[in-house]
Design a protein around this motif. Structure first.
Motif, mmCIF file in Angstrom:
data_model
loop_
_atom_site.group_PDB
_atom_site.id
_atom_site.type_symbol
_atom_site.label_atom_id
_atom_site.label_comp_id
_atom_site.label_asym_id
_atom_site.label_seq_id
_atom_site.Cartn_x
_atom_site.Cartn_y
_atom_site.Cartn_z
ATOM 1 N N ILE A 43 0.834 -1.206 0.000
ATOM 2 C CA ILE A 43 0.000 0.000 0.000
ATOM 3 C C ILE A 43 0.868 1.255 0.000
ATOM 4 O O ILE A 43 0.566 2.234 -0.697
ATOM 5 N N GLN A 44 1.964 1.235 0.738
ATOM 6 C CA GLN A 44 2.876 2.384 0.743
ATOM 7 C C GLN A 44 3.479 2.614 -0.639
ATOM 8 O O GLN A 44 3.584 3.760 -1.097
ATOM 9 N N VAL A 45 3.866 1.521 -1.306
ATOM 10 C CA VAL A 45 4.395 1.642 -2.669
ATOM 11 C C VAL A 45 3.324 2.212 -3.594
ATOM 12 O O VAL A 45 3.589 3.099 -4.422
ATOM 13 N N SER A 46 2.097 1.728 -3.451
ATOM 14 C CA SER A 46 0.982 2.228 -4.257
ATOM 15 C C SER A 46 0.780 3.722 -4.062
ATOM 16 O O SER A 46 0.606 4.476 -5.025
ATOM 17 N N GLU A 47 0.813 4.161 -2.819
ATOM 18 C CA GLU A 47 0.617 5.584 -2.533
ATOM 19 C C GLU A 47 1.744 6.424 -3.128
ATOM 20 O O GLU A 47 1.504 7.539 -3.616
ATOM 21 N N ASN A 48 2.963 5.909 -3.094
ATOM 22 C CA ASN A 48 4.084 6.652 -3.689
ATOM 23 C C ASN A 48 3.960 6.724 -5.205
ATOM 24 O O ASN A 48 4.322 7.732 -5.822
ATOM 25 N N MET A 49 3.439 5.679 -5.819
ATOM 26 C CA MET A 49 3.203 5.723 -7.262
ATOM 27 C C MET A 49 2.130 6.752 -7.607
ATOM 28 O O MET A 49 2.226 7.464 -8.611
ATOM 29 N N LYS A 50 1.123 6.832 -6.767
ATOM 30 C CA LYS A 50 0.075 7.829 -6.985
ATOM 31 C C LYS A 50 0.620 9.244 -6.818
ATOM 32 O O LYS A 50 0.197 10.177 -7.513
ATOM 33 N N LYS A 51 1.574 9.403 -5.904
ATOM 34 C CA LYS A 51 2.226 10.708 -5.753
ATOM 35 C C LYS A 51 2.983 11.075 -7.030
ATOM 36 O O LYS A 51 2.968 12.220 -7.475
ATOM 37 N N LEU A 52 3.651 10.076 -7.606
ATOM 38 C CA LEU A 52 4.360 10.313 -8.865
ATOM 39 C C LEU A 52 3.383 10.715 -9.963
ATOM 40 O O LEU A 52 3.665 11.611 -10.767
ATOM 41 N N ASN A 94 2.578 14.372 -12.521
ATOM 42 C CA ASN A 94 2.507 14.201 -13.976
ATOM 43 C C ASN A 94 3.596 13.275 -14.509
ATOM 44 O O ASN A 94 3.999 13.372 -15.665
ATOM 45 N N LYS A 95 4.072 12.356 -13.661
ATOM 46 C CA LYS A 95 4.993 11.325 -14.123
ATOM 47 C C LYS A 95 4.185 10.185 -14.736
ATOM 48 O O LYS A 95 3.067 9.894 -14.293
ATOM 49 N N THR A 96 4.738 9.553 -15.731
ATOM 50 C CA THR A 96 4.126 8.346 -16.284
ATOM 51 C C THR A 96 4.776 7.152 -15.604
ATOM 52 O O THR A 96 5.987 6.973 -15.668
ATOM 53 N N VAL A 97 3.955 6.375 -14.922
ATOM 54 C CA VAL A 97 4.458 5.234 -14.149
ATOM 55 C C VAL A 97 4.056 3.942 -14.860
ATOM 56 O O VAL A 97 2.882 3.739 -15.180
ATOM 57 N N VAL A 98 5.032 3.101 -15.115
ATOM 58 C CA VAL A 98 4.788 1.813 -15.766
ATOM 59 C C VAL A 98 5.167 0.709 -14.783
ATOM 60 O O VAL A 98 6.280 0.695 -14.255
ATOM 61 N N ILE A 99 4.224 -0.202 -14.534
ATOM 62 C CA ILE A 99 4.448 -1.263 -13.560
ATOM 63 C C ILE A 99 4.311 -2.620 -14.239
ATOM 64 O O ILE A 99 3.251 -2.952 -14.761
ATOM 65 N N ILE A 100 5.387 -3.391 -14.240
ATOM 66 C CA ILE A 100 5.322 -4.786 -14.681
ATOM 67 C C ILE A 100 5.044 -5.612 -13.435
ATOM 68 O O ILE A 100 5.819 -5.576 -12.478
ATOM 69 N N THR A 101 3.931 -6.317 -13.417
ATOM 70 C CA THR A 101 3.577 -6.975 -12.166
ATOM 71 C C THR A 101 2.651 -8.170 -12.371
ATOM 72 O O THR A 101 1.893 -8.233 -13.341
ATOM 73 N N HIS A 102 2.744 -9.098 -11.417
ATOM 74 C CA HIS A 102 1.784 -10.188 -11.288
ATOM 75 C C HIS A 102 0.936 -9.981 -10.038
ATOM 76 O O HIS A 102 0.200 -10.887 -9.637
ATOM 77 N N ASP A 103 1.044 -8.818 -9.431
ATOM 78 C CA ASP A 103 0.365 -8.527 -8.163
ATOM 79 C C ASP A 103 -1.000 -7.910 -8.438
ATOM 80 O O ASP A 103 -1.120 -6.709 -8.694
ATOM 81 N N LEU A 104 -2.037 -8.727 -8.388
ATOM 82 C CA LEU A 104 -3.390 -8.258 -8.684
ATOM 83 C C LEU A 104 -3.816 -7.133 -7.750
ATOM 84 O O LEU A 104 -4.431 -6.151 -8.191
ATOM 85 N N GLU A 105 -3.494 -7.253 -6.478
ATOM 86 C CA GLU A 105 -3.897 -6.218 -5.520
ATOM 87 C C GLU A 105 -3.265 -4.869 -5.855
ATOM 88 O O GLU A 105 -3.919 -3.819 -5.749
#
Length: 486
Positions: A425-434, A438-449
């Motif tokens: 959740i902390q990582v998610s919140e930091n991505m939302k801050k990015l 106006n940063k473009t965030v690309v996440i390669i993941t198998h983490d459904l949550e």
């Protein structure tokens, strides 16, 4: 089979919250035990005591008694323990000894002095049981992270030990791979193996584990039978810092946005590795700018290759990125992008956690660096050496460095691999801050949550091509959950 009596352990590094304090636990022959709890609670330490890595590899102060097959594991030579205990680590590369997959499966058996015919028979059974025919006769260094994990499981399966210890084994696996892993564990259980699994993803073990050991701050907080664990509500599991046991209880945090907003145009995203194997075949693709994009697909689908091309790391890549009325080649993409790798050990260079974050900044700003560390619950570790941390903690250090870089594109390759619910959740919140910057965030993941909590858009790759791409609205979220719950 395994008996821990009043065991306490403190690492020589002095990292308090990764040790154990007065742990007593009895694991019966043929039992499947799930160790769970937040990162740093002591799960991995407990597994290291069983497979002999403590005290033979990780030094520190140990008290109490660790009995494996009625013998004191701390006093047995590690090669003797290895005859009875097989291990699958969070990072499979740390346990490979060979260059090719066939030799890796044979390695443990060869060390046991088995006859060639017996080794070949075991490999054949392993390949069949684990369904890894497509991974045979391959160079290990050309495999994806999930494929490497399957080979690690295969090498243990071939050795046929009585006890199998797994540390975050699903962290890099796709949904099908995770299901296969669950089937493998069920197969081992049917063979009478004793299995100990330290894991954050719980759903695939729901019907195979016998007990769930909940750990907190180096102690066993509570022991549940799996029947008791299955009765826990999602909010109860979350209050314990645990992920759900059932995926279909999840929902998306997606919020609609102007889909006519500026886009990033990709062209000629075609790439083949040495030997001619084509990893990417995308003529053109549009992605939303300034949003969080999740890239999904099976292990080996081309996700990491796509990311490396997007951030300019593949030198021979000839594709282009069109953004802000400018066309960027791979060198220019390097200036715009920062990538957090799947194996973060490749990008940790300094002597302290704080220095690691400062290294990513154009100009040193200690207060800003500390603020970023605090947001990821790393501030108290600022003076520790990055390589002394757990896998999940290292991952958060790399994420902190990415945030500090202030690049336009931030690309994460499996950023929550090995992370518990709270830190996810902390990582998610930091991505939302990015995203808010106006940063473009690309996440390669198998983490459904992580996808449901974070992403605006999903790109689904298959065999290096675009299978699907969509905004993560409610109907698509349901489709995605079904895909992961298969």
């Amino acid at each position: 089979m395994i008996n821990l009596k009043n065991v306490s352990f403190q690492y020589e590094s002095g990292l308090q919250n990764n040790g154990l304090s007065d742990v007593s636990l009895n694991i019966k022959k043929g039992e499947v035990v799930l160790l769970c709890g937040e990162s740093g609670c002591g799960k991995t330490t407990l597994t290291r005591l069983i497979n002999g890595l403590i005290p033979h590899y990780f030094s520190g102060t140990l008290s109490g008694e660790v009995l494996v097959n009625v013998r004191d594991a701390s006093k047995l030579p590690i090669h003797e323990i290895a005859k009875h205990v097989g291990s699958v680590f969070q990072n499979p590369r740390s346990q490979f000894y060979c260059m090719d997959t066939n030799s890796e499966l044979a390695f443990g058996c060869e060390n046991q002095g088995l006859l060639v015919n017996e080794i070949e028979k075991r490999i054949e059974l392993t390949v069949s049981h684990l369904n890894i025919q497509d991974l045979m006769n391959r160079n290990i260094f050309n495999l994806s992270g999930g494929e490497k994990q399957k080979i690690a499981c295969g090498s243990v399966h071939t050795g046929s030990p009585d006890i199998i210890v797994l540390d975050e084994p699903s962290s890099n696996l796709d949904p099908q791979g995770t299901k296969t892993l669950g089937d493998i564990i069920a197969h081992w259980k049917n063979e009478g193996k004793t299995i100990v699994i330290a894991e954050h993803r719980l759903h695939y073990l729901r019907d195979v584990a016998d007990r769930m050991i909940y750990m907190r701050e180096g102690r066993i907080e509570k022991i549940f039978s799996m029947q008791e664990a299955q009765k826990l509500e999602t909010h109860e599991l979350m209050s314990m810092g645990l992920r759900p046991l059932v995926l279909d209880t999840l929902s998306s945090d997606y919020k609609s946005y102007d889909i006519t907003a500026e886009e990033i145009e990709l062209s000629d995203f075609n790439y083949a590795y040495r030997g001619g194997k084509k990893a990417l075949n995308i003529g053109s693709l549009s992605l939303p700018k300034g949003k969080i994009i999740g890239i999904i697909g099976k292990n080996g689908a081309g996700k990491s290759t796509f990311a490396r091309c997007l951030c300019g790391l593949n030198k021979k890549f000839k594709g282009k990125v069109h953004v802000d009325n400018r066309t960027c080649n791979h060198k220019q993409c390097l200036e715009k992008a920062y990538m957090v790798m799947q194996d973060v050990n490749h990008q940790l260079f300094t002597e302290t956690v704080l220095d690691e974050v400062l290294l990513s900044m154009n100009e040193d700003n200690i207060e800003k660096a500390k603020t970023i560390l605090d947001s990821l619950n790393l501030l108290h570790m600022q003076e520790l050496h990055p390589m002394s941390l757990s896998g999940g903690q290292k991952q958060r250090v790399a994420i902190a460095s990415a945030i500090a870089s202030e690049k336009e594109f931030i690309i994460f390759d499996e950023p929550t691999s090995g992370l518990d619910l709270r830190h996810m959740i902390q990582v998610s919140e930091n991505m939302k801050k990015l995203r808010s910057m106006n940063k473009t965030v690309v996440i390669i993941t198998h983490d459904l949550e992580l996808i449901l909590k974070t992403c605006d858009y999903v790109l689904h790759l298959r065999n290096g091509e675009v299978k699907d791409s969509y905004h993560l609205e409610e109907s698509k979220a349901s489709q995605l959950i079904s895909l992961f719950a298969m």
